[in-house]
Design a protein around this motif. Structure first.
Motif, PDB file in Angstrom:
ATOM      1  N   ALA A  22       0.830  -1.201   0.000  1.00 31.98           N
ATOM      2  CA  ALA A  22       0.000   0.000   0.000  1.00 31.98           C
ATOM      3  C   ALA A  22       0.866   1.253   0.000  1.00 31.98           C
ATOM      4  N   ALA A  23       1.900   1.269   0.827  1.00 38.56           N
ATOM      5  CA  ALA A  23       2.778   2.435   0.909  1.00 38.56           C
ATOM      6  C   ALA A  23       3.462   2.697  -0.430  1.00 38.56           C
ATOM      7  N   CYS A  24       3.968   1.639  -1.042  1.00 39.06           N
ATOM      8  CA  CYS A  24       4.647   1.800  -2.339  1.00 39.06           C
ATOM      9  C   CYS A  24       3.679   2.315  -3.406  1.00 39.06           C
ATOM     10  N   ARG A  25       2.476   1.744  -3.445  1.00 41.88           N
ATOM     11  CA  ARG A  25       1.512   2.141  -4.476  1.00 41.88           C
ATOM     12  C   ARG A  25       1.034   3.572  -4.259  1.00 41.88           C
ATOM     13  N   LEU A  26       0.891   3.995  -3.021  1.00 40.88           N
ATOM     14  CA  LEU A  26       0.528   5.381  -2.746  1.00 40.88           C
ATOM     15  C   LEU A  26       1.565   6.341  -3.314  1.00 40.88           C
ATOM     16  N   MET A  27       2.830   6.060  -3.045  1.00 42.84           N
ATOM     17  CA  MET A  27       3.884   6.971  -3.481  1.00 42.84           C
ATOM     18  C   MET A  27       4.120   6.888  -4.991  1.00 42.84           C
ATOM     19  N   GLN A  28       3.921   5.715  -5.580  1.00 37.86           N
ATOM     20  CA  GLN A  28       4.012   5.624  -7.039  1.00 37.86           C
ATOM     21  C   GLN A  28       3.006   6.573  -7.688  1.00 37.86           C
ATOM     22  N   GLN A  29       1.771   6.538  -7.201  1.00 36.71           N
ATOM     23  CA  GLN A  29       0.735   7.403  -7.768  1.00 36.71           C
ATOM     24  C   GLN A  29       1.046   8.874  -7.517  1.00 36.71           C
ATOM     25  N   ALA A  30       1.497   9.174  -6.303  1.00 34.52           N
ATOM     26  CA  ALA A  30       1.805  10.563  -5.967  1.00 34.52           C
ATOM     27  C   ALA A  30       2.923  11.097  -6.852  1.00 34.52           C
ATOM     28  N   ASN A  31       3.960  10.283  -7.046  1.00 31.81           N
ATOM     29  CA  ASN A  31       5.087  10.729  -7.862  1.00 31.81           C
ATOM     30  C   ASN A  31       4.690  10.874  -9.326  1.00 31.81           C
ATOM     31  N   GLU A  34       2.729  13.972  -9.644  1.00 31.37           N
ATOM     32  CA  GLU A  34       3.422  15.134  -9.078  1.00 31.37           C
ATOM     33  C   GLU A  34       2.557  15.783  -7.988  1.00 31.37           C
ATOM     34  N   HIS A  35       1.999  14.911  -7.154  1.00 33.51           N
ATOM     35  CA  HIS A  35       1.150  15.344  -6.044  1.00 33.51           C
ATOM     36  C   HIS A  35       1.892  15.058  -4.745  1.00 33.51           C
ATOM     37  N   GLU A  36       2.152  16.091  -3.973  1.00 37.22           N
ATOM     38  CA  GLU A  36       2.899  15.892  -2.725  1.00 37.22           C
ATOM     39  C   GLU A  36       2.067  15.081  -1.740  1.00 37.22           C
ATOM     40  N   MET A  37       2.688  14.042  -1.174  1.00 35.72           N
ATOM     41  CA  MET A  37       1.976  13.171  -0.238  1.00 35.72           C
ATOM     42  C   MET A  37       2.937  12.682   0.827  1.00 35.72           C
ATOM     43  N   THR A  38       2.449  12.605   2.070  1.00 37.40           N
ATOM     44  CA  THR A  38       3.265  12.079   3.170  1.00 37.40           C
ATOM     45  C   THR A  38       2.634  10.781   3.665  1.00 37.40           C
ATOM     46  N   VAL A  39       3.462   9.744   3.724  1.00 40.49           N
ATOM     47  CA  VAL A  39       3.014   8.411   4.133  1.00 40.49           C
ATOM     48  C   VAL A  39       3.993   7.872   5.161  1.00 40.49           C
ATOM     49  N   GLN A 127      12.201  -0.474  -1.111  1.00 39.02           N
ATOM     50  CA  GLN A 127      11.523   0.182  -2.235  1.00 39.02           C
ATOM     51  C   GLN A 127      10.655   1.327  -1.737  1.00 39.02           C
ATOM     52  N   ALA A 128       9.972   1.109  -0.628  1.00 41.79           N
ATOM     53  CA  ALA A 128       9.089   2.140  -0.078  1.00 41.79           C
ATOM     54  C   ALA A 128       9.882   3.375   0.331  1.00 41.79           C
ATOM     55  N   GLU A 129      11.003   3.168   0.999  1.00 43.70           N
ATOM     56  CA  GLU A 129      11.814   4.310   1.427  1.00 43.70           C
ATOM     57  C   GLU A 129      12.383   5.071   0.236  1.00 43.70           C
ATOM     58  N   GLU A 130      12.773   4.351  -0.809  1.00 43.68           N
ATOM     59  CA  GLU A 130      13.263   5.028  -2.018  1.00 43.68           C
ATOM     60  C   GLU A 130      12.175   5.887  -2.654  1.00 43.68           C
ATOM     61  N   LEU A 131      10.927   5.461  -2.496  1.00 41.57           N
ATOM     62  CA  LEU A 131       9.811   6.228  -3.053  1.00 41.57           C
ATOM     63  C   LEU A 131       9.405   7.395  -2.163  1.00 41.57           C
ATOM     64  N   GLY A 132       9.941   7.459  -0.941  1.00 41.75           N
ATOM     65  CA  GLY A 132       9.653   8.584  -0.055  1.00 41.75           C
ATOM     66  C   GLY A 132       8.803   8.272   1.151  1.00 41.75           C
ATOM     67  N   ALA A 350      -4.566   1.589  -1.579  1.00 39.28           N
ATOM     68  CA  ALA A 350      -3.779   2.778  -1.932  1.00 39.28           C
ATOM     69  C   ALA A 350      -4.448   3.560  -3.055  1.00 39.28           C
ATOM     70  N   GLU A 351      -5.021   2.859  -4.012  1.00 39.85           N
ATOM     71  CA  GLU A 351      -5.677   3.536  -5.130  1.00 39.85           C
ATOM     72  C   GLU A 351      -6.934   4.270  -4.669  1.00 39.85           C
ATOM     73  N   SER A 352      -7.700   3.662  -3.768  1.00 38.83           N
ATOM     74  CA  SER A 352      -8.893   4.335  -3.236  1.00 38.83           C
ATOM     75  C   SER A 352      -8.513   5.569  -2.415  1.00 38.83           C
ATOM     76  N   VAL A 353      -7.508   5.416  -1.568  1.00 42.65           N
ATOM     77  CA  VAL A 353      -7.092   6.520  -0.700  1.00 42.65           C
ATOM     78  C   VAL A 353      -6.501   7.662  -1.522  1.00 42.65           C
ATOM     79  N   PHE A 354      -5.652   7.323  -2.493  1.00 40.50           N
ATOM     80  CA  PHE A 354      -5.025   8.378  -3.291  1.00 40.50           C
ATOM     81  C   PHE A 354      -6.061   9.151  -4.092  1.00 40.50           C
ATOM     82  N   ALA A 355      -7.021   8.432  -4.679  1.00 38.74           N
ATOM     83  CA  ALA A 355      -8.056   9.106  -5.450  1.00 38.74           C
ATOM     84  C   ALA A 355      -8.834  10.079  -4.570  1.00 38.74           C
ATOM     85  N   ALA A 356      -9.126   9.667  -3.335  1.00 40.28           N
ATOM     86  CA  ALA A 356      -9.873  10.539  -2.426  1.00 40.28           C
ATOM     87  C   ALA A 356      -9.062  11.771  -2.056  1.00 40.28           C
TER      88      ALA A 356
END
Length: 547
Positions: A22-31, A34-39, A127-132, A350-356
Motif C-alpha cells: 500500500a505504501a509503495c503504491r501510494l507513493m508511485q501514484q503521488a510521484n 506530481e502530487h505531494e503526499m506524506t506516508v 523500495q518504499a523508502e526510495e519512493l519517499g 492505496a488507489e482508493s485513498v489516493f483518489a480521495a
C-alpha cells in the motif's frame, strides 16, 4: 494526556506485505501525478521483517503489478518451484502420494517461488523508502485515535520505558500520536487494533465467524546430497486425527535449506491436543524425516493464520480507515497462500485513498469505493472460487471435504456454498470427554522442546513492563478452565507462555510473557475468550531471520 503528534496524509500500521505494498503504491501514484503526499508506516518489530512468518510459496502476480521490473530490482525470489508432491500420511510409517490428476488446481505451483516472506518485506521496505515513505520500526501502535464524531484519525504509538507496575522507568518516552487523513490497518492475522475496529463499527455483521489455523515453521540447514531446490511437498493425515484437521508443508529453498511446518486448524475440539507437539512428532514420519535427517535446525516460529476466506471477510472500510491483508482475512487457504492477495488488497486500498486525497478529501470518510475495487479484482475472484473450502473441511473432514472442494472446482464453483458460523473457540469439548494425548519425549535430532525452540526464534521482551496478555478475569483459568478443559492454554500456546504451577499447594496460572512469539493463538482459542493479546513495548517479540 497531551501528547506530541505528527501529521501525515496516510498512516499505515504494520510493515508486512499488505502495508508496504500500500505504501509503495501510494507513493508511485503521488510521484506520477506530481502530487505531494506524506506516508508513514509504523512497525512493532525491531526491524522490518522481524515478525514476518510465512511458509512461503509465493505467487508473484501482485508483485509483478506493483514492480514489473522486480527481478532487475533484486527482489528476493530466487528459487522457482520445480516439482510438486501431495502426500497423505496414513499412519506413523505409511504414506500415499496423490496422483497429480487428483490434486486440486489450487495446489499446483507452476510459476511460483519458494521465498522468505521476511526477506520480501525487507526488500519492499527498501523500495518504499526510495519512493519517499517514512518507516518507523520498533514502535507499536497501541491505540486508535478517534475524532469527536468517532471517525478514525490515526494511532497512538505506545509509551516506552513503563515498568510492570505502571510507573515510569528511567528513559521513559511517552507515546506519540501519528495523525492521518486515512489510516490503513495491516497488522496481520488477529491484529489487536483491527479486532477493536471490527467490533466498534460492526464490520463483521454480515460475515460468518472468522476461522483460524496455527502455523508452526522451522528452517533447516541440510546436507548437499539431500537438497532439491524447488521441491514443494504438501500433505495431511497422521498424526492429526479425530476432529483435528490440518496439513504440513516442506519446501526446498535456496542456500541448501529446507523449511518444514504444520498448520493445525484451530477448530479442533480436544483440549489435550498440542499443535507444537503434533508438529514435532510429525517430523518423525519417514516422508519428512528423509529430508531432514543429518541436517540442523536453525530457526523456529509460529503464527496464527486467518483462513476463513470470502465468507468470513468483514466490511473492510470504515470512517477514516481501511482493513487490509490478513487484518481482514484475505488469505486464500485453498492455495495455502496469502502474500499475493494481501499485497493486492494493499494496492487497491492505496488507489482508493489516493483518489480521495487527490480529489481534495480531508479524511474521515468511509471509502466504500475500496469495497467495490476489491470485489472487481482477481483477489476477490480467487476467494469466491474457494469460498466453501474451509467449511467443507470442517463439515466433512479432510478426505470428504477435500473431495467436495475438488468437485466444486471441477464444476466451476456451482456446488452449494457452505458456511461455518461456529467460532473456533466454541468447539472445545470438556477434557473428561476427550482422549488424553501422550506425546513422546523429543529426541533432540528431529523433535525438540518448546523452550529450545523459542530460543531459536530470538524472542525477547523487556521483563519489567506490563504484561501484554490481558486477562478479563484473572481467576477464570484456575476456577473454570482448569477443571473443565484441563487449562488448554498450556498446550495450544507454541511457546510455553502459559503454565499451571503450584503455590502453597494451590494451582496458579502463570504467564511467562517473555516467551511470547506474538502468534495470537491464545486470543483466538481460549474457550472463555478471557485472554486479550495487545502489542507489548515496541521492538519486543521474535526476530526471525530468513523466515
Amino acid at each position: 494526556m497531551e501528547r506530541e503528534f505528527m501529521d501525515f496524509d496516510v498512516v499505515i500500521v504494520g510493515a508486512g506485505p499488505s502495508g508496504l505494498a500500500a505504501a509503495c503504491r501510494l507513493m508511485q501514484q503521488a510521484n506520477e501525478a506530481e502530487h505531494e503526499m506524506t506516508v508513514c508506516v509504523v512497525e512493532k518489530g525491531s526491524e522490518i521483517g522481524a515478525h514476518i512468518l510465512s511458509g512461503a510459496v509465493m505467487e508473484p502476480r501482485a508483485l509483478t503489478e506493483l514492480f514489473p521490473d522486480w527481478a532487475e530490482r533484486g527482489a528476493p525470489l530466487h528459487t522457482a518451484v520445480t516439482r510438486d508432491e501431495v502426500v497423505l500420511l496414513k499412519d506413523d510409517q505409511k504414506a500415499q502420494v496423490i496422483p497429480n490428476a487428483l490434486v486440486p488446481k489450487t495446489m499446483h505451483n507452476d510459476g511460483n517461488y519458494i521465498i522468505s516472506a521476511g526477506n520480501l518485506t525487507r526488500w519492499l521496505g527498501e523500495q518504499a523508502e526510495e519512493l519517499g515513505v517514512e518507516i518507523f520500526p520498533g514502535f507499536a501502535a497501541q491505540e486508535v485515535l478517534h475524532g469527536e464524531d468517532g471517525t478514525v484519525r490515526g494511532i497512538v504509538v505506545g509509551d516506552m520505558g513503563v515498568a510492570a507496575d505502571g510507573s515510569e522507568k528511567d528513559g521513559h518516552m511517552p507515546g506519540m500520536e501519528l495523525r492521518g487523513k486515512y489510516t490503513l490497518f495491516a497488522e496481520g492475522c488477529r491484529g489487536h487494533l483491527g479486532k477493536q475496529l471490527i467490533s466498534r463499527f460492526s464490520l463483521d455483521s454480515d460475515a460468518d465467524a472468522q476461522h483460524y489455523g496455527i502455523g508452526l515453521k522451522e528452517l533447516w540447514d541440510v546436507p548437499a546430497e539431500l537438497h532439491q531446490p524447488g521441491l514443494v511437498v504438501h500433505g495431511s493425515g497422521w498424526p492429526l486425527k479425530g476432529n483435528a484437521e490440518g496439513g504440513f508443508f516442506l519446501y526446498h529453498t535456496d542456500n541448501q535449506q529446507v523449511v518444514v511446518g504444520l498448520i493445525v486448524d484451530l477448530a479442533y475440539d480436544n483440549p489435550w491436543l498440542s499443535p507444537f507437539d503434533e508438529f514435532q512428532r510429525m517430523k518423525q514420519h519417514p516422508t519428512l524425516a528423509k529430508h531432514l535427517t543429518g541436517g540442523k535446525r536453525v530457526s523456529y516460529g509460529a503464527r496464527a493464520i486467518a483462513k476463513g476466506g470470502l465468507n468470513c471477510l468483514p466490511k473492510m472500510s470504515f470512517p477514516g480507515g481501511l482493513l487490509i491483508g490478513c487484518d481482514a482475512g484475505t488469505l486464500n487457504f485453498a492455495k495455502i497462500k496469502g502474500l499475493h492477495t494481501a499485497m493486492k488488497s494493499g494496492m487497491l486500498a492505496a488507489e482508493s485513498v489516493f483518489a480521495a486525497i487527490k480529489g481534495g478529501d480531508e479524511g474521515g470518510e468511509d471509502l466504500v469505493d475500496f469495497g467495490k475495487r476489491f470485489k472487481d479484482s482477481w483477489a476477490y475472484e480467487e476467494l469466491e472460487a474457494s469460498r466453501s473450502f474451509g467449511p467443507a473441511m470442517h463439515k466433512y473432514g479432510t478426505l470428504l471435504g477435500g473431495a467436495y472442494n475438488f468437485l466444486d472446482q471441477l464444476s466451476g464453483g456451482r456446488l452449494p456454498t457452505l458456511h461455518d458460523t461456529t467460532p473456533d473457540y466454541a468447539r472445545m469439548r470438556p477434557a473428561d470427554e476427550c482422549t488424553k494425548i501422550e506425546y513422546p519425549k523429543p529426541d533432540g535430532k528431529l523433535s525438540f522442546d518448546k523452550l529450545s525452540s523459542v530460543f531459536l526464534s530470538n524472542t525477547n521482551h523487556e521483563e519489567d513492563q506490563p504484561c501484554h496478555l490481558r486477562l478479563a478475569d484473572p481467576a477464570l483459568p484456575v476456577r473454570d478452565n482448569l477443571p473443565r478443559f484441563a487449562e488448554p492454554a498450556q498446550r495450544y500456546c507454541p511457546a510455553g507462555v502459559y503454565e499451571i504451577i503450584e503455590e502453597a499447594g494451590e494451582p496458579q496460572f502463570q504467564i511467562n510473557f517473555q516467551n511470547c512469539v506474538h502468534c495470537k493463538t491464545c486470543d483466538i482459542k481460549d474457550p472463555a475468550q478471557n485472554i486479550t493479546w495487545v502489542a507489548p513495548e515496541g521492538g519486543g517479540g521474535p526476530n526471525y531471520p530468513n523466515m
